[in-house]
Write a protein that holds these residues in place. Sequence first.
Motif, PDB file in Angstrom:
ATOM      1  N   HIS A  29       9.473  -2.624   1.305  1.00  0.00           N
ATOM      2  CA  HIS A  29       8.950  -1.849   0.178  1.00  0.00           C
ATOM      3  C   HIS A  29      10.030  -0.878  -0.280  1.00  0.00           C
ATOM      4  O   HIS A  29      10.492  -0.035   0.480  1.00  0.00           O
ATOM      5  CB  HIS A  29       7.690  -1.085   0.577  1.00  0.00           C
ATOM      6  N   ARG A  31       9.789   1.415  -2.733  1.00  0.00           N
ATOM      7  CA  ARG A  31       9.347   2.750  -3.151  1.00  0.00           C
ATOM      8  C   ARG A  31       8.558   3.425  -2.039  1.00  0.00           C
ATOM      9  O   ARG A  31       7.750   2.797  -1.352  1.00  0.00           O
ATOM     10  CB  ARG A  31       8.487   2.660  -4.409  1.00  0.00           C
ATOM     11  N   TYR A  33       6.412   7.180  -1.315  1.00  0.00           N
ATOM     12  CA  TYR A  33       5.825   8.345  -1.963  1.00  0.00           C
ATOM     13  C   TYR A  33       5.298   9.318  -0.912  1.00  0.00           C
ATOM     14  O   TYR A  33       4.798   8.904   0.119  1.00  0.00           O
ATOM     15  CB  TYR A  33       4.628   7.937  -2.831  1.00  0.00           C
ATOM     16  N   TYR A  48       8.919  11.003  -4.794  1.00  0.00           N
ATOM     17  CA  TYR A  48       9.036   9.596  -4.450  1.00  0.00           C
ATOM     18  C   TYR A  48      10.488   9.128  -4.458  1.00  0.00           C
ATOM     19  O   TYR A  48      11.351   9.730  -5.106  1.00  0.00           O
ATOM     20  CB  TYR A  48       8.139   8.725  -5.321  1.00  0.00           C
ATOM     21  N   ALA A  93       2.966   6.875   1.185  1.00  0.00           N
ATOM     22  CA  ALA A  93       2.595   5.553   0.685  1.00  0.00           C
ATOM     23  C   ALA A  93       3.858   4.794   0.342  1.00  0.00           C
ATOM     24  O   ALA A  93       4.902   5.390   0.071  1.00  0.00           O
ATOM     25  CB  ALA A  93       1.693   5.668  -0.538  1.00  0.00           C
ATOM     26  N   SER A  94       3.767   3.478   0.369  1.00  0.00           N
ATOM     27  CA  SER A  94       4.911   2.677  -0.066  1.00  0.00           C
ATOM     28  C   SER A  94       4.421   1.574  -0.985  1.00  0.00           C
ATOM     29  O   SER A  94       3.239   1.206  -0.970  1.00  0.00           O
ATOM     30  CB  SER A  94       5.667   2.100   1.129  1.00  0.00           C
ATOM     31  N   SER A  95       5.320   1.103  -1.810  1.00  0.00           N
ATOM     32  CA  SER A  95       4.969   0.004  -2.704  1.00  0.00           C
ATOM     33  C   SER A  95       6.202  -0.845  -2.960  1.00  0.00           C
ATOM     34  O   SER A  95       7.339  -0.362  -2.868  1.00  0.00           O
ATOM     35  CB  SER A  95       4.411   0.545  -4.025  1.00  0.00           C
ATOM     36  N   ASN A 102       2.039  -2.046  -8.839  1.00  0.00           N
ATOM     37  CA  ASN A 102       2.337  -0.749  -8.261  1.00  0.00           C
ATOM     38  C   ASN A 102       1.328  -0.377  -7.189  1.00  0.00           C
ATOM     39  O   ASN A 102       0.982   0.778  -7.025  1.00  0.00           O
ATOM     40  CB  ASN A 102       2.354   0.353  -9.328  1.00  0.00           C
ATOM     41  N   GLN A 104       0.013   0.908  -4.130  1.00  0.00           N
ATOM     42  CA  GLN A 104       0.544   1.811  -3.126  1.00  0.00           C
ATOM     43  C   GLN A 104      -0.280   1.689  -1.864  1.00  0.00           C
ATOM     44  O   GLN A 104      -1.501   1.833  -1.892  1.00  0.00           O
ATOM     45  CB  GLN A 104       0.550   3.245  -3.646  1.00  0.00           C
TER      46      GLN A 104
ATOM     47  N   ARG B  93      -1.925   4.985 -13.847  1.00  0.00           N
ATOM     48  CA  ARG B  93      -0.465   5.012 -13.718  1.00  0.00           C
ATOM     49  C   ARG B  93       0.162   5.405 -15.042  1.00  0.00           C
ATOM     50  O   ARG B  93      -0.169   4.839 -16.091  1.00  0.00           O
ATOM     51  CB  ARG B  93       0.053   3.636 -13.293  1.00  0.00           C
TER      52      ARG B  93
END
Lengths: 115, 111
Positions: A29, A31, A33, A48, A93-95, A102, A104, B93
């Motif tokens: 992942h 990203r 956050y 992030y 959180a990750s994505s 998106n 998360q 978002r």
Amino acid sequence: DTGVSQDPRHKITKRGQNVTFRCDPISEHNRLYWYRQTLGQGPEFLTYFQNEAQLEKSRLLSDRFSAERPKGSFSTLEIQRTEQGDSAMYLCASSPLGVFGNEQFFGPGTRLTVL
Amino acid sequence: QQQVKQSPQSLIVQKGGISIINCAYENTAFDYFPWYQQFPGKGPALLIAIRPDVSEKKEGRFTISFNKSAKQFSLHIMDSQPGDSATYFCAARDSNYQLIWGAGTKLIIKP
């Protein structure tokens, strides 16, 4: 378990002390956050990362807060000179990187209590 | 304009009933609307999500209804079960790929 993990789960500290939390995202992942959540409220965005680059920081993130993601994998969130108002659940959180979705994935959080 | 307003704050529904939670937004640049479920002591978990080019999405007992012109979206839980008792958050978002969260709805399903 391939989910997001956070350590520690609970932290009690005295006002004025420094604390550091760790987040291990889902592997691959891009990203990651950090959020803060107080009782009865939704998560508040703090910052992030995309890989190792910190791309955005909320105005909520005072100078006492710093986050790093040195190798684009795990991340740490440090709070210096903690105050009672810092007591909250800190969520990571990750994505994956992508335009749509998106989604998360959240970790279990670290609950911080500042006495 | 960045807010997402969620209602009700709390909701009690009988087992087998329909739970409905509503959210409203102002920013027309929002492009993705997820719902998260959170149990006490746990992080939020994605339940279901929708994009604004779709008016409805259903996954099992969970349905999102989306009204783009009214800038509103809602979560419907059919045949509500005691295990559905949790706090539900809507989110949206923005153009920076950040999620803007509602304040949450505490749902209690009475057996």
